[in-house]
Design a protein around this motif. Sequence first.
Motif, PDB file in Angstrom:
ATOM      1  N   LEU A   1      62.231  37.171  38.670  1.00  0.00           N
ATOM      2  CA  LEU A   1      61.322  36.392  39.299  1.00  0.00           C
ATOM      3  C   LEU A   1      62.216  34.765  38.785  1.00  0.00           C
ATOM      4  CD1 LEU A   1      59.264  35.414  41.231  1.00  0.00           C
ATOM      5  CD2 LEU A   1      57.742  35.385  39.409  1.00  0.00           C
TER       6      LEU A   1
ATOM      7  N   LEU B   1      59.024  41.853  44.200  1.00  0.00           N
ATOM      8  CA  LEU B   1      57.792  42.364  44.742  1.00  0.00           C
ATOM      9  C   LEU B   1      57.613  43.724  44.700  1.00  0.00           C
ATOM     10  CD1 LEU B   1      55.212  40.912  45.773  1.00  0.00           C
ATOM     11  CD2 LEU B   1      56.422  41.014  47.961  1.00  0.00           C
TER      12      LEU B   1
ATOM     13  N   PHE C   1      63.141  37.750  45.432  1.00  0.00           N
ATOM     14  CA  PHE C   1      61.907  37.596  45.398  1.00  0.00           C
ATOM     15  C   PHE C   1      61.337  38.906  45.894  1.00  0.00           C
ATOM     16  CE2 PHE C   1      57.795  37.096  47.661  1.00  0.00           C
ATOM     17  CZ  PHE C   1      57.102  36.570  46.667  1.00  0.00           C
ATOM     18  N   PHE C   2      61.695  39.661  47.084  1.00  0.00           N
ATOM     19  CA  PHE C   2      61.305  40.758  47.703  1.00  0.00           C
ATOM     20  C   PHE C   2      61.737  41.843  46.750  1.00  0.00           C
ATOM     21  CE2 PHE C   2      61.435  38.356  51.644  1.00  0.00           C
ATOM     22  CZ  PHE C   2      59.808  38.297  51.812  1.00  0.00           C
TER      23      PHE C   2
END
Length: 59
Positions: A2, A39, A35-36
């Motif tokens: 992140l 996640l 980011f994905f």
Amino acid sequence: MLYWALIFFILAIIAGVFGFTGIAAASASIAQILFFVFLAVFVVSLIAHLITGRRPPLT
């Protein structure tokens, strides 16, 4: 991970302010991908924690 997404996001904003649209678009897409990925790893680890039910050791 992140952290790197945030770094590329800030880089994209700075490049966009100075008018480097190619660099801004590349940095924004890299930040979005990271980011994905972050996640997805978070969701997988959350599900693994819920299935195993183990808690981290207290120190």
